[in-house]
Design a protein around this motif. Sequence first.
Motif, PDB file in Angstrom:
ATOM      1  N   VAL A   1       0.859  -1.097  -0.112  1.00  0.00           N
ATOM      2  CA  VAL A   1      -0.050  -0.057  -0.092  1.00  0.00           C
ATOM      3  C   VAL A   1       0.760   1.235   0.119  1.00  0.00           C
ATOM      4  O   VAL A   1       2.106   1.316   0.661  1.00  0.00           O
ATOM      5  CB  VAL A   1      -0.886  -0.020   1.495  1.00  0.00           C
ATOM      6  N   LEU A   2       0.370   2.240  -0.550  1.00  0.00           N
ATOM      7  CA  LEU A   2       1.048   3.489  -0.474  1.00  0.00           C
ATOM      8  C   LEU A   2       0.064   4.625  -0.192  1.00  0.00           C
ATOM      9  O   LEU A   2      -0.943   4.548  -0.558  1.00  0.00           O
ATOM     10  CB  LEU A   2       1.578   3.786  -2.072  1.00  0.00           C
ATOM     11  N   ALA A   3       0.459   5.425   0.872  1.00  0.00           N
ATOM     12  CA  ALA A   3      -0.479   6.763   1.070  1.00  0.00           C
ATOM     13  C   ALA A   3       0.420   8.106   0.968  1.00  0.00           C
ATOM     14  O   ALA A   3       1.280   7.871   1.377  1.00  0.00           O
ATOM     15  CB  ALA A   3      -1.006   6.321   2.485  1.00  0.00           C
ATOM     16  N   ALA A   4      -0.224   9.055   0.575  1.00  0.00           N
ATOM     17  CA  ALA A   4       0.024  10.344   0.548  1.00  0.00           C
ATOM     18  C   ALA A   4      -0.309  11.375   1.554  1.00  0.00           C
ATOM     19  O   ALA A   4      -1.643  11.265   1.624  1.00  0.00           O
ATOM     20  CB  ALA A   4      -0.074  10.960  -1.014  1.00  0.00           C
ATOM     21  N   THR A   5       0.328  12.227   2.293  1.00  0.00           N
ATOM     22  CA  THR A   5      -0.512  13.026   3.327  1.00  0.00           C
ATOM     23  C   THR A   5      -0.537  14.326   2.848  1.00  0.00           C
ATOM     24  O   THR A   5      -0.111  14.788   1.638  1.00  0.00           O
ATOM     25  CB  THR A   5       0.888  13.050   4.411  1.00  0.00           C
ATOM     26  N   GLU A   6      -1.261  15.099   3.591  1.00  0.00           N
ATOM     27  CA  GLU A   6      -1.538  16.381   3.264  1.00  0.00           C
ATOM     28  C   GLU A   6      -0.410  17.399   3.117  1.00  0.00           C
ATOM     29  O   GLU A   6      -0.513  18.173   2.180  1.00  0.00           O
ATOM     30  CB  GLU A   6      -2.585  17.075   4.418  1.00  0.00           C
ATOM     31  N   ALA A   7       0.786  16.886   3.526  1.00  0.00           N
ATOM     32  CA  ALA A   7       2.266  17.618   3.311  1.00  0.00           C
ATOM     33  C   ALA A   7       2.920  17.055   2.102  1.00  0.00           C
ATOM     34  O   ALA A   7       4.102  17.672   1.904  1.00  0.00           O
ATOM     35  CB  ALA A   7       2.959  17.423   4.731  1.00  0.00           C
TER      36      ALA A   7
END
Length: 226
Positions: free
Chosen positions: A187-193
């Motif tokens: 899984v890959l996840a991108a944050t608000e930053a």
Amino acid sequence: MAVTVTGELYVWGAGSGGQLGRPKVAEHPFGAVTTAVVGDVAPVALLGELAAGAAGGRNHTLAVSVSGHLFSWGRAAAGQLGHGIGTSVGGTRRIADADLTEPKALQPPVGMSASKMLPRMACVRAGEHFSAALARDTWEVFTWGCDANGRLGRTSSERDAAEPRPLPRSLFAGQAVVALACGWRHVLAATEAGLCYSWGAGDCGQLGRGSERDGSTPALIEVIAS
């Protein structure tokens, strides 16, 4: 599968696990002609709700409605449908072990007040025997299903977790996750930053951590963090 601008969900392809939302057919050896492969495109109804998005795992299907409700159907042996544990004649059994050929809405996890629904979801993702979703208001990541290779991203081993559970915000340095993607077993996840985190199988270097080791919890991909 495809979702139209008017909220209709269409599916086609292999259906031996019930992932097409229609009755299952007999499976045949690889390479043989099989009626499990359905070439005609057919609609799937989400219990009167309009579809906003959908995702296909190896042999299970997930959908999120415009109102943010989650639905699942298909193969369920690893808990990837997220329907938890129930009782039947003869004692307790896992609902997760029963394949579904029609969409079923996910209910609150065990221990959560029956009057409190799961958070509204912005999107849903799927990999091999596991599922993930992103909450619309809190931007938390929920995972469930098979935890082999650490693909659920949970801090403690919880194999075949049959209910959606959120990952602690602390795993992402306290930031909200705004984008989510599932590979076969990672899984890959991108944050608000704008930071990217990865977890799960790493045998081909897909975690971007400079090694081929699995990662059981989210870790920052350092090379693209600056």
